[in-house]
Design an enzyme around this catalytic site. Structure first.
Site, mmCIF file in Angstrom:
data_model
loop_
_atom_site.group_PDB
_atom_site.id
_atom_site.type_symbol
_atom_site.label_atom_id
_atom_site.label_comp_id
_atom_site.label_asym_id
_atom_site.label_seq_id
_atom_site.Cartn_x
_atom_site.Cartn_y
_atom_site.Cartn_z
ATOM 1 N N GLU A 115 -9.916 -0.384 -1.309
ATOM 2 C CA GLU A 115 -9.499 0.978 -0.921
ATOM 3 C C GLU A 115 -9.601 1.925 -2.110
ATOM 4 O O GLU A 115 -9.844 3.119 -1.931
ATOM 5 C CB GLU A 115 -8.071 0.933 -0.344
ATOM 6 N N GLU A 171 -11.807 -10.572 -0.908
ATOM 7 C CA GLU A 171 -11.400 -9.785 0.257
ATOM 8 C C GLU A 171 -12.618 -9.119 0.900
ATOM 9 O O GLU A 171 -13.054 -8.061 0.441
ATOM 10 C CB GLU A 171 -10.432 -8.680 -0.169
ATOM 11 N N SER A 187 -6.546 -9.520 6.640
ATOM 12 C CA SER A 187 -6.011 -9.792 7.975
ATOM 13 C C SER A 187 -5.394 -11.180 8.155
ATOM 14 O O SER A 187 -5.427 -11.733 9.246
ATOM 15 C CB SER A 187 -7.094 -9.550 9.038
ATOM 16 N N HIS A 199 -8.906 -2.882 -5.904
ATOM 17 C CA HIS A 199 -8.826 -3.049 -4.447
ATOM 18 C C HIS A 199 -9.925 -2.213 -3.788
ATOM 19 O O HIS A 199 -10.246 -1.118 -4.258
ATOM 20 C CB HIS A 199 -7.439 -2.603 -3.954
ATOM 21 N N LYS A 202 0.840 -1.213 0.000
ATOM 22 C CA LYS A 202 0.000 0.000 0.000
ATOM 23 C C LYS A 202 0.866 1.252 0.000
ATOM 24 O O LYS A 202 1.915 1.255 -0.639
ATOM 25 C CB LYS A 202 -0.989 -0.059 1.178
#
Ligand code: PGA
Length: 256
Positions: free
Chosen positions: A99, A169, A216, A97, A12
């Site tokens: 994000e 995810e 995670s 992704h 990231k």
């Protein structure tokens, strides 16, 4: 037949170039230059890609980018084109992704254009899909992931692809330190696999796709995921910034 596992580090926006170089050197030392039983991919931010590409020369560790733009050149201030990623010897690229979907309003259509651009330029897309907490609570986890996947793969020419990685995810566990239960991830992988079988055929799905879990995962939880028959690896965020953690995850994958 279980597939060769793939472990992908997504660093990231966490490291400056000097820190990235240090981490790559440590990983090369710890993993040896040839993680044979597992595919290992590192995705630094754009700036150190050239430098990392040189460090990885002669090793079996692969390089990936965290994003891509769909045009090859032109007046797109601030964007990074497939040609630039090729110049830096990237073989993989993360697309869609959560994000980026959440913070930069990337739509399913944009994700689709990026997947096509990656495939057409010989890059292996790592397509991220996953539901939010609210969507899961509303019982929509499967329909959300299905919609994202169908959109991402629209008009993608499989015979042009080297491979396509699907990363399931669940958005609500990313960065929390608490992954979903491995059986829960496996249930979603069964759904994704079934969808790919319908879209293509089981043979083509088997030839072109690996389906991995992200959210995670750390060195402690890794084995529980890799034990699941349909989980072909992991996209790792936080834990990939720590040498011991990431090496632990790769070693866990090598056992399956
Ligand atoms: P995490 O990130 O491992 O820190 O949850 C995963 C990801 O964002 O791909």
């Amino acid at each position: 037949m279980p597939k060769k596992k793939i472990i992908i580090a997504n660093w990231k926006m966490n490291l400056i170039e000097a820190e990235t170089v240090l981490l790559v050197k440590e990983l090369i030392k710890e993993l040896g230059d040839s993680p044979e039983k597992v595919d290992v991919v590192l995705c630094p931010s754009f700036i150190p890609l050239d430098e990392v590409s040189k460090l990885l020369e002669g090793t079996n560790i692969k390089l990936g980018a965290q994003d891509i733009f769909w045009e090859t050149r032109g007046t797109y201030t601030g964007e990074i084109s497939p040609r630039m990623l090729q110049e830096w010897n990237c073989e993989y690229v993360i697309v869609g992704h959560s994000e980026r979907r959440q913070n930069f309003k990337e739509t399913d259509e944009m994700v689709n254009k990026k997947v096509i651009a990656a495939v057409e330029n010989d890059l292996i897309p790592i397509i991220c899909v996953g539901e939010t907490k609210a969507e899961r609570k509303a019982g929509k986890k499967k329909s959300v992931v299905k919609k994202q996947l169908l959109a991402a793969l629209k008009n993608v020419k499989l015979d042009r692809a080297k491979e396509i990685i699907i990363a399931y995810e669940p958005v609500w566990v990313i960065g929390t330190g608490k992954p979903v239960k491995p059986e829960d991830a496996e249930e979603m992988h069964v759904m994704v696999r079934g969808l790919l079988d319908k879209l293509y055929t089981p043979a083509l799905r088997d030839k072109y796709f690996r389906i991995i879990y992200g959210g995670s995962v750390d060195s402690k939880s890794a084995s529980d995921f890799f034990k699941q028959e349909l989980i072909d690896g992991s996209l790792v965020g936080g834990a990939s910034l720590l040498v011991n953690e990431f090496v632990g995850i790769v070693k866990a994958a090598a056992n399956y």
